[in-house]
Design an enzyme around this catalytic site. Structure first.
Site, short mmCIF file in Angstrom:
data_model
loop_
_atom_site.label_atom_id
_atom_site.label_comp_id
_atom_site.label_asym_id
_atom_site.label_seq_id
_atom_site.Cartn_x
_atom_site.Cartn_y
_atom_site.Cartn_z
N GLY A 1 -26.11 2.01 1.65
CA GLY A 1 -25.19 2.68 0.74
C GLY A 1 -25.48 2.31 -0.70
N LYS B 1 0.87 -1.17 0.00
CA LYS B 1 0.00 0.00 0.00
C LYS B 1 0.91 1.22 0.00
CE LYS B 1 -4.41 1.02 0.46
NZ LYS B 1 -5.55 0.32 -0.12
N GLY C 1 -22.92 -0.52 -3.98
CA GLY C 1 -24.29 -0.78 -3.54
C GLY C 1 -25.28 -0.77 -4.70
P1 NAD Z 1 -19.17 5.14 -2.79
O1 NAD Z 1 -18.59 6.34 -2.16
O2 NAD Z 1 -19.41 5.13 -4.26
O3 NAD Z 1 -20.57 4.79 -2.11
C1 NAD Z 1 -20.82 4.89 -0.75
C2 NAD Z 1 -22.28 5.29 -0.59
O4 NAD Z 1 -22.61 5.21 0.80
C3 NAD Z 1 -22.57 6.73 -1.02
O5 NAD Z 1 -23.69 6.77 -1.88
C4 NAD Z 1 -22.84 7.46 0.30
O6 NAD Z 1 -23.77 8.51 0.15
C5 NAD Z 1 -23.39 6.33 1.14
N1 NAD Z 1 -23.30 6.55 2.59
C6 NAD Z 1 -22.32 7.15 3.28
N2 NAD Z 1 -22.59 7.13 4.60
C7 NAD Z 1 -23.77 6.49 4.74
C8 NAD Z 1 -24.58 6.15 5.84
N3 NAD Z 1 -24.26 6.48 7.08
N4 NAD Z 1 -25.72 5.48 5.61
C9 NAD Z 1 -26.11 5.16 4.36
N5 NAD Z 1 -25.38 5.47 3.26
C10 NAD Z 1 -24.22 6.12 3.45
O7 NAD Z 1 -18.23 3.91 -2.36
P2 NAD Z 1 -18.13 2.48 -3.03
O8 NAD Z 1 -17.05 2.47 -4.02
O9 NAD Z 1 -19.50 2.02 -3.42
O10 NAD Z 1 -17.61 1.61 -1.80
C11 NAD Z 1 -18.49 1.25 -0.76
C12 NAD Z 1 -17.72 0.46 0.29
O11 NAD Z 1 -17.14 -0.70 -0.30
C13 NAD Z 1 -16.57 1.21 0.95
O12 NAD Z 1 -16.45 0.80 2.29
C14 NAD Z 1 -15.35 0.72 0.17
O13 NAD Z 1 -14.18 0.78 0.94
C15 NAD Z 1 -15.73 -0.71 -0.07
N6 NAD Z 1 -15.06 -1.31 -1.21
C16 NAD Z 1 -15.28 -0.81 -2.45
C17 NAD Z 1 -14.66 -1.40 -3.53
C18 NAD Z 1 -14.92 -0.92 -4.93
O14 NAD Z 1 -14.57 -1.62 -5.88
N7 NAD Z 1 -15.53 0.24 -5.13
C19 NAD Z 1 -13.78 -2.49 -3.35
C20 NAD Z 1 -13.59 -2.98 -2.06
C21 NAD Z 1 -14.23 -2.38 -1.00
#
Ligand code: NAD
Length: 368
Positions: free
Chosen positions: A179, A80, A184
């Site tokens: 989310g 990282k 999501g």
């Molecule tokens: P993102 O920022 O696109 O989506 C997160 C969503 O959660 C947003 O729409 C935000 O408004 C919402 N949110 C924030 N706080 C909230 C709450 N208290 N209640 C309800 N909704 C809330 O992020 P993402 O890329 O979709 O990633 C989501 C999670 O998955 C993160 O924890 C990220 O670390 C993890 N993750 C993502 C990936 C990836 O490929 N994108 C890979 C591994 C892990």
């Protein structure tokens, strides 16, 4: 500031401190393990309160990447990097190119990618100084946004969890999705196609409204999601959502979602087991994006990636069975699997929740 005695230093192979005043770059690259292959992990840019926080973050995250890659069965190690600074103010092409030079000096032992505070497009600049980059924009021969593939892995994980705990498929059961961002949203689509009912929440009411229109989802307030009547809870927003306050309110049978670091503390894994709520360890179920970007190194092949991602379901089934046999929390069983794949000679140290910072903000890691 101490380095070697920092708890997360664990058995890191190499930690590199980079400073380039010319472009205002201060960064740390942590290579936790190259035992299974080159160390892959995102580059995070964040205005850390101090250097010790940055060091702690990079060490914990890189060790977590070793576990995630091993659990996914990839020929990759864990690493990282962090850039100390505010991405909105200090992220320039020169700084990114200089980061690329630092990555390049490691000769391929570390492969970088986007993370919190960096975007896929930023890596077009990094790429000018090194070829040890993945997760590039499609226009540059990369695989683009990994989120739909992360969602696909989560979907297979939910199918595996529901089959294990309830002995059935998804048709007609209810999944609560927290989310509706990149992961999501794609997950909702897959669940709706499989015939599941959805209860959703997002702090962005526009997204929630769109999910109601598109998937017929029922909307609840963000804090109400923990207590809804649903067989499955899929956290896809931020970390530490299973905690002392939320756990007593939960009546789910399965927790399986894409967010990193879902358990606030290890003991919550034990509590979930006592309450017969099956937990799919986050660093196993959310590895789809990592599998996708990793494939860039050997040439992206969608069919191969999709089949590897489907394997997340099989890995989780193994973990669930092991946990049942031994009466342990699923994240401990997942760590056993990781140690097995690492040949037992590594000292993974902490547990599955050590994949990163439990105070993770919603816009969290893409790759890690
Ligand atoms: P993102 O920022 O696109 O989506 C997160 C969503 O959660 C947003 O729409 C935000 O408004 C919402 N949110 C924030 N706080 C909230 C709450 N208290 N209640 C309800 N909704 C809330 O992020 P993402 O890329 O979709 O990633 C989501 C999670 O998955 C993160 O924890 C990220 O670390 C993890 N993750 C993502 C990936 C990836 O490929 N994108 C890979 C591994 C892990």
């Amino acid at each position: 500031m101490t380095v070697f005695s920092t708890e997360s230093f664990a058995d890191h192979e190499q930690v590199v401190f980079i400073s380039d005043d010319r472009v205002g770059l201060r960064a740390i690259i942590a290579v936790h393990s190259t035992k299974l292959g080159p160390a892959l992990g995102g580059c995070r840019m964040y205005p850390y309160a101090d250097e010790a926080s940055a060091l702690r973050d990079v060490l914990r995250l890189s060790r977590g990447m070793t576990f995630k890659a091993a659990a996914a069965g990839l020929g990759l190690g864990g690493g990282k990097s962090v850039i100390l600074g505010d991405p909105r103010k200090s992220k320039t092409p020169d700084l990114l190119r200089a980061m690329g030079v630092a990555v390049n000096r490691l000769g391929g032992r570390y492969i970088t990618a986007e993370d919190v505070g960096t975007t896929v497009d930023d890596f077009a600049w990094v790429r000018q100084s090194t070829r040890h980059v993945v997760g590039l924009p499609e226009a540059l021969g990369g695989t683009g946004d990994p989120s739909p593939t992360t969602a696909l892995g989560v979907y297979h994980g939910i199918v595996a969890g529901v089959a294990h705990r309830l002995g059935r498929d998804l048709r007609g059961l209810t999944v609560a999705v927290q989310g509706l961002g990149n992961v999501g949203w794609s997950l909702c689509r897959l669940l709706a196609e499989a015939g599941a009912h959805l209860v959703v929440c997002d702090i962005d009411p526009v997204l929630a409204g769109k999910a109601a229109a598109e998937f017929g989802a029922k909307i609840v307030e963000p804090d109400a999601i923990y207590a809804v009547h649903a067989e499955v809870f899929a956290p896809c927003a931020m970390g530490a959502v299973v905690n002392d306050k939320t756990l007593p309110r939960m009546r789910f049978r399965v927790i399986a979602g894409g967010a990193n670091n879902q358990l606030a503390r290890d003991e919550h894994g034990r509590q979930l087991r006592e309450r017969e709520i099956l937990y799919a360890p986050d660093f196993v179920i959310n590895a789809g994006g990592l599998i996708r970007v990793a494939s860039e190194h050997e040439g992206f092949n969608r069919a191969k990636v999709d089949s590897q991602v489907e394997g997340i379901g099989a890995t989780l089934r193994r973990i669930f069975e092991l946990a049942d046999r031994e009466g342990t929390p699923t994240q401990s069983a997942a760590m056993r699997l990781v140690q097995e794949r690492l040949g037992g000679s590594s000292k993974p140290g902490g547990t599955a929740t050590s994949t990163g910072n439990t105070n993770e903000r919603p816009l969290a890691e893409r790759v890690a």
